[in-house]
Each structure stands twice: as structure tokens, then as C-alpha cells.
Design a protein around this motif. Structure first.
Motif, mmCIF file in Angstrom:
data_model
loop_
_atom_site.group_PDB
_atom_site.id
_atom_site.type_symbol
_atom_site.label_atom_id
_atom_site.label_comp_id
_atom_site.label_asym_id
_atom_site.label_seq_id
_atom_site.Cartn_x
_atom_site.Cartn_y
_atom_site.Cartn_z
ATOM 1 N N MET A 1 -31.533 4.544 11.489
ATOM 2 C CA MET A 1 -30.074 4.493 11.318
ATOM 3 C C MET A 1 -29.591 3.037 11.363
ATOM 4 N N ASN A 2 -28.590 2.710 10.592
ATOM 5 C CA ASN A 2 -28.107 1.330 10.606
ATOM 6 C C ASN A 2 -26.786 1.243 11.367
ATOM 7 N N ARG A 3 -26.296 -0.020 11.465
ATOM 8 C CA ARG A 3 -25.069 -0.256 12.219
ATOM 9 C C ARG A 3 -23.909 0.600 11.746
ATOM 10 N N GLU A 4 -23.801 0.667 10.406
ATOM 11 C CA GLU A 4 -22.650 1.386 9.866
ATOM 12 C C GLU A 4 -22.674 2.855 10.246
ATOM 13 N N SER A 5 -23.884 3.431 10.211
ATOM 14 C CA SER A 5 -23.895 4.856 10.522
ATOM 15 C C SER A 5 -23.728 5.090 12.018
ATOM 16 N N LEU A 6 -24.137 4.129 12.856
ATOM 17 C CA LEU A 6 -23.849 4.297 14.294
ATOM 18 C C LEU A 6 -22.340 4.237 14.517
ATOM 19 N N GLU A 7 -21.687 3.298 13.864
ATOM 20 C CA GLU A 7 -20.223 3.225 14.032
ATOM 21 C C GLU A 7 -19.566 4.528 13.563
ATOM 22 N N THR A 8 -20.077 5.069 12.465
ATOM 23 C CA THR A 8 -19.532 6.351 11.976
ATOM 24 C C THR A 8 -19.733 7.450 13.020
ATOM 25 N N ARG A 9 -20.903 7.457 13.651
ATOM 26 C CA ARG A 9 -21.164 8.478 14.688
ATOM 27 C C ARG A 9 -20.217 8.317 15.868
ATOM 28 N N LEU A 10 -20.027 7.056 16.284
ATOM 29 C CA LEU A 10 -19.146 6.797 17.436
ATOM 30 C C LEU A 10 -17.711 7.238 17.111
ATOM 31 N N ARG A 11 -17.269 6.918 15.905
ATOM 32 C CA ARG A 11 -15.900 7.298 15.533
ATOM 33 C C ARG A 11 -15.757 8.824 15.425
ATOM 34 N N ALA A 12 -16.836 9.483 15.022
ATOM 35 C CA ALA A 12 -16.786 10.955 14.925
ATOM 36 C C ALA A 12 -16.656 11.580 16.320
ATOM 37 N N ILE A 13 -17.268 10.943 17.312
ATOM 38 C CA ILE A 13 -17.138 11.461 18.692
ATOM 39 C C ILE A 13 -15.669 11.372 19.123
ATOM 40 N N GLY A 14 -15.036 10.252 18.805
ATOM 41 C CA GLY A 14 -13.610 10.117 19.127
ATOM 42 C C GLY A 14 -12.772 11.149 18.391
ATOM 43 N N ALA A 15 -13.092 11.325 17.106
ATOM 44 C CA ALA A 15 -12.298 12.265 16.298
ATOM 45 C C ALA A 15 -12.399 13.681 16.849
ATOM 46 N N ALA A 16 -13.547 14.013 17.426
ATOM 47 C CA ALA A 16 -13.741 15.383 17.914
ATOM 48 C C ALA A 16 -13.300 15.563 19.369
ATOM 49 N N ARG A 17 -13.397 14.501 20.189
ATOM 50 C CA ARG A 17 -13.308 14.722 21.630
ATOM 51 C C ARG A 17 -12.305 13.851 22.376
ATOM 52 N N TYR A 18 -11.663 12.891 21.704
ATOM 53 C CA TYR A 18 -10.777 11.982 22.441
ATOM 54 C C TYR A 18 -9.577 12.760 22.994
ATOM 55 N N HIS A 19 -9.019 12.266 24.105
ATOM 56 C CA HIS A 19 -7.987 13.048 24.794
ATOM 57 C C HIS A 19 -6.620 13.036 24.100
ATOM 58 N N ASP A 20 -6.528 12.394 22.926
ATOM 59 C CA ASP A 20 -5.277 12.559 22.161
ATOM 60 C C ASP A 20 -5.132 14.002 21.684
#
Ligand SMILES: O=C(O)c1cc(C(=O)O)c2c(n1)C(=O)C(=O)c1cc(C(=O)O)[nH]c1-2
Length: 242
Positions: A1-20
Motif C-alpha cells: 500500500m502507498n501513502r495515498e491509499s493509507l491516507e484514504t483509509r484514515l479518512r474513511a475511518i473518520g467518515a465512518a466513525r468520527y463523533h460528528d
């Protein structure tokens, strides 16, 4: 996996689970909270505010690279500030006062829900004990914080009499503080998560942190919204008022 796809994974965690996405935030920002529900949030969120500079101090204590310490130490300054001007903690207490709470009561940490305290203590311990990569990655919920702060400023100003630029100055200031912290943290994680195992560790840390945030709001909901079961020792409406 490259940097870009790790960033995509991290952002997906926020999109699914952030307390907003938590219903308490919808209620708060939409003007549906009673004055006591707002007060319960201000009192309990103090536990988180108070823990942030402690977890950053725990982080610094483990950091052997002076350049990294130099980057990180402004986080403590942001919250503690100087004797005269104060920092984020003092700005939070302005909000406490504006909602009718005695700032000394709030700052004493009395009345905080047990589950809130357990969650924030777990965050401090996590940053103290886990590998540095996870300690840094756990701060990356701040990627998603500016948009919730903007929504909060807008929603509170629209719906509540206590809201004005002074009482909400905490959130306004975070809009410029958080992006610089998170730009460093994200770049550091993307550089150091250089194996699939480390990428998974970074994602696990961010997931853990979303749980820390979510659990605090669940505790407030259970005690002060539905079913309204306030644990022994936690704040009772009417206590700690100005
Ligand atoms: O109001 C919010 O929703 C919110 C969330 C977060 C976060 O995502 O952890 C932080 C903050 N605010 C905040 O004000 C803050 O100073 C802060 C520091 C950190 C951290 O993990 O180091 N998170 C947050």
C-alpha cells in the motif's frame, strides 16, 4: 500500500466513525439541547480538554528527537497558554461561565461521568504506552475537527442565547491551531507507516481514538438525555452554578 491509499483509509475511518455523526452532536448543533444538557456537555468535555495537554506531555516524554519535540510542544502551549493570556483551557471556562456554570466547579473536575473519565484516561495511557506511530496516529481525529468546530460555531450561534464570539472563542481559535498540528502528524504517519503492519497499526490507533470520542458522548446521552440515568457522584442539574 502507498501513502495515498493509507491516507484514504484514515479518512474513511473518520467518515465512518468520527463523533460528528453522534446523535448528541446533532442535538447540540441543531438547537435541541436543554440548558442542562449543554451544561452536562461543557462539564464532561472539560475532562477531555484537561487530558489533552497531559497526553501531549506524555508524548514529549517519550520523544527522543528534538526536532519532533519542537514541533509537538506548541500543542501544550495552545491549551495551557501563558499566565496572563491563558490558552484553550481558559477559553473553555469562558464557555462554562456563559452557560451559567461556576468555572471553578468545572475546572475542579467534579461531577464528570465515570465513563467519560475512563475514556480520556485511556487516551492518555494509550499515548504514553503504545509505539510512537500509534501515539501520533491517535491524534489524527483532528483531521476531522475543523469541520465540526465550524458547524458547532454556526449551530450554537443560531440556536442559543449564551453563544457569542467571546463564549465560543475556544472553537474559533482551534480553527487555526488544529490544521498545523494535523499537517505535521499526518505527514509523519504517512512517512513512518512503511509496511502493511504499520499501516494497520496507524488505522487501529485512529479507530481507538474515534472510540474514545464516541464513548464520551454515549455517556452524556445515557445520563442526561435517554434514559436519563445519572450515575452516583456525577453532576446533578443545579449543582456548580454561578
Ligand atoms: O470538538 C471536537 O470535536 C474536537 C475533537 C478533537 C478530536 O478530534 O480529537 C479535538 C478537539 N475538538 C480539540 O479541540 C482539541 O484541542 C483536540 C486535540 C486533540 C488531540 O487528539 O490531540 N483532539 C482534539
Amino acid at each position: 500500500m502507498n501513502r495515498e491509499s493509507l491516507e484514504t483509509r484514515l479518512r474513511a475511518i473518520g467518515a465512518a466513525r468520527y463523533h460528528d455523526k453522534h446523535p448528541f452532536h446533532h442535538r447540540l448543533h441543531g438547537g435541541a439541547c436543554t440548558p442542562d444538557q449543554v451544561r452536562a456537555w461543557v462539564i464532561n468535555r472539560w475532562a477531555y480538554q484537561a487530558a489533552i495537554p497531559m497526553k501531549d506531555a506524555a508524548f514529549l516524554s517519550r520523544c527522543s528527537d528534538p526536532a519532533m519535540r519542537r514541533e509537538w510542544r506548541s500543542r501544550i502551549e495552545d491549551h495551557d497558554g501563558g499566565v496572563d493570556e491563558g490558552g484553550g483551557l481558559r477559553r473553555w471556562l469562558k464557555l462554562a461561565e456563559a452557560v451559567g456554570l461556576d468555572p471553578d466547579y468545572v475546572a475542579s473536575g467534579q461531577g464528570i461521568l465515570p465513563a467519560t473519565q475512563f475514556a480520556v484516561d485511556a487516551y492518555i495511557r494509550y499515548v504514553r504506552d503504545m509505539p510512537l506511530l500509534q501515539a501520533v496516529a491517535s491524534s489524527l481525529t483532528e483531521l476531522f475537527a475543523p469541520s465540526i468546530h465550524e458547524r458547532r460555531i454556526e449551530g450554537l450561534l443560531e440556536h442559543y442565547d449564551f453563544a457569542n464570539p467571546d463564549s465560543l472563542s475556544y472553537f474559533r481559535k482551534r480553527l487555526s491551531e488544529a490544521p498545523k498540528d494535523v499537517a505535521f502528524g499526518l505527514a509523519w504517519v504517512l512517512e513512518h507507516a512503511d509496511s502493511p503492519e504499520k499501516e494497520d497499526m496507524a488505522c487501529a490507533a485512529l479507530t481507538f481514538k474515534t472510540d474514545v470520542l464516541w464513548a464520551q458522548l454515549d455517556a452524556i446521552w445515557g445520563a442526561y438525555v435517554e434514559p436519563g440515568r445519572i450515575p452516583p457522584g456525577a453532576w446533578q442539574p443545579g449543582e456548580g452554578m454561578l
